[in-house]
Motif scaffolding. Structure first.
Motif, PDB file in Angstrom:
ATOM      1  N   ALA A  60       1.303  -0.917   0.067  1.00  6.98           N
ATOM      2  CA  ALA A  60       0.029  -0.076  -0.147  1.00  6.98           C
ATOM      3  C   ALA A  60       1.006   1.298   0.022  1.00  6.98           C
ATOM      4  N   GLY A  61       2.168   0.681  -0.136  1.00  4.46           N
ATOM      5  CA  GLY A  61       3.362   2.257   0.630  1.00  4.46           C
ATOM      6  C   GLY A  61       4.070   2.181   1.205  1.00  4.46           C
ATOM      7  N   TRP A  62       4.597   3.045   1.186  1.00  6.34           N
ATOM      8  CA  TRP A  62       6.481   2.632   1.987  1.00  6.34           C
ATOM      9  C   TRP A  62       5.783   3.415   3.061  1.00  6.34           C
ATOM     10  N   TRP A  63       5.048   4.277   3.459  1.00  7.98           N
ATOM     11  CA  TRP A  63       4.446   5.313   4.505  1.00  7.98           C
ATOM     12  C   TRP A  63       3.665   3.967   5.900  1.00  7.98           C
ATOM     13  N   PHE A  64       3.549   3.318   5.314  1.00  2.00           N
ATOM     14  CA  PHE A  64       2.552   2.796   6.028  1.00  2.00           C
ATOM     15  C   PHE A  64       3.607   1.685   7.054  1.00  2.00           C
ATOM     16  N   VAL A  65       4.764   1.008   6.202  1.00  2.00           N
ATOM     17  CA  VAL A  65       5.381   0.374   6.929  1.00  2.00           C
ATOM     18  C   VAL A  65       6.607   0.803   7.285  1.00  2.00           C
ATOM     19  N   GLN A  66       6.564   1.885   7.218  1.00  2.00           N
ATOM     20  CA  GLN A  66       8.349   2.615   6.950  1.00  2.00           C
ATOM     21  C   GLN A  66       8.944   2.620   9.175  1.00  2.00           C
ATOM     22  N   GLU A  67       7.889   2.121   9.557  1.00  7.09           N
ATOM     23  CA  GLU A  67       9.110   2.361  11.238  1.00  7.09           C
ATOM     24  C   GLU A  67       8.827   0.470  11.454  1.00  7.09           C
ATOM     25  N   LEU A 542      -0.458  11.768   7.640  1.00  3.92           N
ATOM     26  CA  LEU A 542      -1.265  11.762   9.195  1.00  3.92           C
ATOM     27  C   LEU A 542      -1.518  10.558   9.777  1.00  3.92           C
ATOM     28  N   ASP A 543      -1.463  10.847  11.134  1.00  2.00           N
ATOM     29  CA  ASP A 543      -0.955   9.568  12.521  1.00  2.00           C
ATOM     30  C   ASP A 543      -1.304   9.913  13.540  1.00  2.00           C
ATOM     31  N   VAL A 583      -1.685  10.854   3.009  1.00  2.00           N
ATOM     32  CA  VAL A 583      -1.913   9.457   3.376  1.00  2.00           C
ATOM     33  C   VAL A 583      -2.015  10.001   4.797  1.00  2.00           C
ATOM     34  N   ASN A 584      -2.782   8.403   5.055  1.00  2.00           N
ATOM     35  CA  ASN A 584      -3.781   8.200   6.430  1.00  2.00           C
ATOM     36  C   ASN A 584      -3.567   7.137   6.938  1.00  2.00           C
ATOM     37  N   ARG A 585      -2.322   6.664   7.934  1.00  2.30           N
ATOM     38  CA  ARG A 585      -2.263   5.799   8.136  1.00  2.30           C
ATOM     39  C   ARG A 585      -2.612   5.168  10.059  1.00  2.30           C
ATOM     40  N   GLY A 586      -3.362   6.366  10.592  1.00  9.27           N
ATOM     41  CA  GLY A 586      -3.783   6.473  11.235  1.00  9.27           C
ATOM     42  C   GLY A 586      -5.120   5.365  11.796  1.00  9.27           C
ATOM     43  N   ARG A 587      -6.061   5.320  12.773  1.00 13.65           N
ATOM     44  CA  ARG A 587      -7.277   4.469  12.399  1.00 13.65           C
ATOM     45  C   ARG A 587      -8.188   5.639  12.894  1.00 13.65           C
ATOM     46  N   ASP A 588      -7.814   7.564  12.634  1.00 18.19           N
ATOM     47  CA  ASP A 588      -9.145   8.231  12.541  1.00 18.19           C
ATOM     48  C   ASP A 588      -9.103   8.814  11.254  1.00 18.19           C
ATOM     49  N   THR A 589     -10.865   8.886  10.492  1.00 16.82           N
ATOM     50  CA  THR A 589     -11.083   9.720   9.158  1.00 16.82           C
ATOM     51  C   THR A 589     -10.611  11.474   9.914  1.00 16.82           C
ATOM     52  N   HIS A 590      -9.859  11.817   8.044  1.00 22.45           N
ATOM     53  CA  HIS A 590      -9.283  12.948   8.503  1.00 22.45           C
ATOM     54  C   HIS A 590     -10.244  13.541   7.543  1.00 22.45           C
ATOM     55  N   PRO A 591     -10.427  14.374   7.053  1.00 20.32           N
ATOM     56  CA  PRO A 591     -11.206  15.381   6.250  1.00 20.32           C
ATOM     57  C   PRO A 591     -10.175  16.496   6.803  1.00 20.32           C
ATOM     58  N   TRP A 592     -10.193  16.321   4.907  1.00 21.57           N
ATOM     59  CA  TRP A 592      -8.043  17.868   4.778  1.00 21.57           C
ATOM     60  C   TRP A 592      -8.898  18.386   3.699  1.00 21.57           C
ATOM     61  N   TRP A 627      -4.561   9.904  -0.793  1.00 20.99           N
ATOM     62  CA  TRP A 627      -5.482  10.821  -1.753  1.00 20.99           C
ATOM     63  C   TRP A 627      -4.064  11.681  -2.750  1.00 20.99           C
ATOM     64  N   GLU A 628      -4.222  11.720  -4.001  1.00 18.54           N
ATOM     65  CA  GLU A 628      -3.236  12.720  -4.610  1.00 18.54           C
ATOM     66  C   GLU A 628      -4.015  14.054  -5.137  1.00 18.54           C
TER      67      GLU A 628
END
Ligand code: C2O
Ligand code: CU
Length: 672
Positions: A60-67, A542-543, A583-592, A627-628
């Motif tokens: 899904a993307g590096w952002w989701f697994v970086q850590e 976002l996290d 990118v939302n890698r958290g568990r909350d929805t973020h209306p940007w 989202w892009e």
């Protein structure tokens, strides 16, 4: 599997892994070789599953697994391998022999400690994901390593009086911890987003040294020595363009007790004593002039024109474009009503509390030269005093309309979380989103419309000869339209006496599928696409994690690992084509939400928009989504870029977008 599900699965596997290793260690310490061996086997399988789940998530993307890839997995693999090598053979021997001596043997620290150590290492990965989030940096990684090592030493010491090299190991652990803390929390050590200027006190980043920094990283020419403009000069005109009228409004913010339609009283923060505030309307080309006064809102008040691309000095962001208006003070906003459609206004000072308490209202601009016909209802939906209110009603709004009447419903979500709307009893079209008309919107029926916090949908249909029902979140009836028995088919709409007398239309709506906006309507040419050449490329991950928010350590909502005001300002230059990846890698929805610009959606989760072009000012980035979006930097100024769950913004999830050369005389460290 969706990214969201993969994230949940990975979490489950990681918890299982940690539990199995710890369980094996505890069983060994309790002289239970069979249980220990069984749990050891589970831990091995779970660890392998963890490697798999992380690799799957990486898709899904590096952002989701970086850590996970840089810290959690290496730690788990190293500790798991050590435990297997040290404890494995003894455990197997004990199970095979099954005598008292071998039971005692598994109790030895040489067996239990490595097993527990692998458990601590696995747990450290979970802690890293939850407490620190994205991105993992060397400082926090070192700190976690030190904590896990400290736990191993502590366990070992508790199990035996003799720990070889305890002093040295303890000292090394302490040094690692101190180094980790220093690296993690001393400013300047954190990772900055690619293409961003290291912001610091964000408002000033648009000038001088920051733009110099940007030119170093982004390769553009410096504007050092170029002309600068204060944001306070970027104001609306004093007179309307030819042919336009001046629309004057006065809004006084004050506390008041408002009475809902049911008679329930709610103490609120109001404009002119009412919630929502007075509806503002204009015709395209008018000059809107709003005099804001603050009666008694102690924390101050401003007006922000949500979704309306006003000049930056009229944008109402305290500390950035103006000072908050104190009790007794006033501020006059002026802007040309250039955009047609459904918008809203709200305070931007302590906005989470302020908007929740009622400091908001609607702004509707209609096209020039079209006489209003039919029924046009503006329906801001808000949670006020625990009730879901549509406008000022906590009961359904009941209207009669003659069959054949054109109807437009303007839905506005003024809450912090999304609402789901259903319209039953008639086919309809979703004709506009966030004020912009969709291209070729098709007929809809039996679908749920998820509306982001801050967003707007305009629905249009022709009144049928049966009742029509608008429902919120599948439980609150919001509007009931009943066919008038007699009527002239035009503006005829009168309040009915008894809401209970109207039959409910549609029945159950909860199982209606959700409309996918990215596939609704017809494609049309857009000024730019994913394949365009972008002058600036910003990525916002976002996290949640511990970060300083306005100088205080908090479990913040973070952007690229930082919280306001430490998130680097995005610096652009007038005319730039800008791409924003959220990118939302958290568990909350973020209306940007980006102020001052509408963005064109390029893709969501790598899939481009196949329906009507989508121009939004607020887009709902759900857990796991990417989202892009893109926009042309054509409205110079200093702008907020934030999550419109205003409680998240309050916990750090906001940053600035600054045009090179624009300065602010305000302190800039706060933004409501
Ligand atoms: Cu409606 Cu900065 O927000
Ligand atoms: Cu948010």
């Amino acid at each position: 599997m969706t990214t969201d599900r993969l994230m949940a699965l990975d979490l489950l596997v990681s918890v299982l892994t940690a539990a199995a290793w710890v369980g094996a260690g505890v069983a060994a310490a309790a002289r239970r070789p069979r249980a220990a061996a069984a749990l050891f086997a589970v831990a091995l399988v779970a660890s392998l599953a963890r490697v798999w789940s992380v690799l799957a998530l990486a898709g899904a993307g590096w952002w989701f697994v970086q850590e996970k890839i840089t810290v959690a997995l290496p730690l788990l693999v190293a500790a798991g391998a050590a435990a297997t090598a040290l404890a494995g053979p003894r455990l197997l021997r004990a199970v095979r022999r099954a005598d008292a001596a071998s039971r005692d043997a598994v109790r030895a620290p040489a067996v239990a400690v490595p097993l527990l150590g692998a458990g601590y290492a696995a747990a450290a990965g979970i802690v890293q994901t939850f407490l620190i989030g994205y991105p993992a940096d060397p400082g926090t990684a070192l700190l976690l390593l030190a904590v896990a090592a400290g736990a191993v030493l502590g366990t070992w010491r508790a199990m035996s009086r003799q720990v070889p090299g305890l002093r040295t190991a303890t000292a090394a652990t302490a040094v690692a911890a101190v180094l980790g803390v220093t690296l993690a929390f001393v400013p300047g050590a954190e990772t900055t987003a690619e293409g961003s200027a290291p912001g610091g006190t964000a408002a000033m980043a648009a000038t001088g040294s920051a733009s110099h920094d940007h030119s170093a990283s982004g390769g553009s020419a410096s504007v050092m020595g170029g002309a600068t403009r204060p944001v306070t000069d970027l104001r609306g005109p004093a007179a309307p363009p030819p042919g336009g009228a001046v629309r004057r409004f006065e809004l006084t913010a004050r506390t008041a007790t408002v009475t809902l339609s049911s008679g329930r009283k709610v103490s609120a923060w109001t404009f002119n004593g009412q919630v929502p505030g007075p509806p503002l309307t204009a015709v395209q080309g008018d000059l809107v002039e709003v005099r804001l006064r603050n009666g008694d809102i102690a924390s101050g008040v401003t007006l922000h024109w949500h979704g309306y691309d006003v000049p930056s000095g009229e944008d109402g962001v305290p500390g950035l474009t103006q000072e908050a208006v104190p009790p007794g003070g006033e501020f006059v906003y002026r802007f040309v009503a250039a955009q047609v459609g459904t918008y809203w206004y709200h305070t931007h000072e302590v906005s989470d509390l302020g908007v929740r308490m009622g400091l908001y209202g609607t702004l509707v601009v209609t096209p020039k030269g079209t006489a209003a016909s039919g029924l046009d209802l503006t329906l801001p939906v808000h949670t006020l005093g625990g009730a879901t209110v549509t406008g000022d009603r906590d009961q359904p709004l009941v209207r009669q309309a003659a069959p054949g009447t054109p109807v437009r419903l303007r839905l506005i979500n003024t809450d912090n979380t999304p609402h789901r709307f259903t319209l039953a009893g008639t086919p309809y079209r979703l004709v506009a989103v966030d004020g912009t008309d969709l291209n070729g919107p098709g007929t809809l029926g039996r679908v749920g419309l998820r509306l982001a916090a801050g967003g707007r949908y305009d629905l249009a249909f022709t009144m049928p000869s049966d009742p029509v029902l608008l429902r919120i979140d599948d439980r609150t009836d919001s509007v009931r339209l009943t066919p008038a028995s007699t009527g002239d088919g035009s503006a005829g709409a009168t309040a009915a006496a008894d809401p209970g007398a109207v039959p409910a239309a549609g029945g159950q709506t909860a199982d209606w599928p959700e409309l996918d906006l990215t596939r609704y309507g017809a494609p049309a040419p857009t000024p730019y696409t994913s394949r365009s050449r972008f002058d600036r490329d910003f990525t916002l991950v976002l996290d949640r994690g511990f970060a300083l928010t306005n100088g205080r350590p908090m479990y913040a909502h973070t952007v690229n690992g930082a919280a306001f005001p430490d998130i680097p300002t995005e610096v652009v230059r007038e005319g730039d084509l800008v791409r924003l990846t959220v990118v939302n890698r958290g568990r909350d929805t973020h209306p940007w939400h980006l102020h001052g610009h509408r963005v064109l959606v390029l893709s969501r989760d790598g899939r481009s928009v196949t329906g009507s072009p989508l121009w939004l000012d607020t887009f709902d980035v759900q857990p796991g989504q990417v989202w892009e979006v893109a926009f042309r930097a054509a409205n110079p100024g200093l702008w907020m870029n934030h999550c419109h769950n205003l409680s998240h913004a309050d916990l750090g999830m906001m940053l600035h977008l600054a045009y090179e050369g624009v300065t602010t005389p305000f302190h800039g460290a706060h933004s409501g």
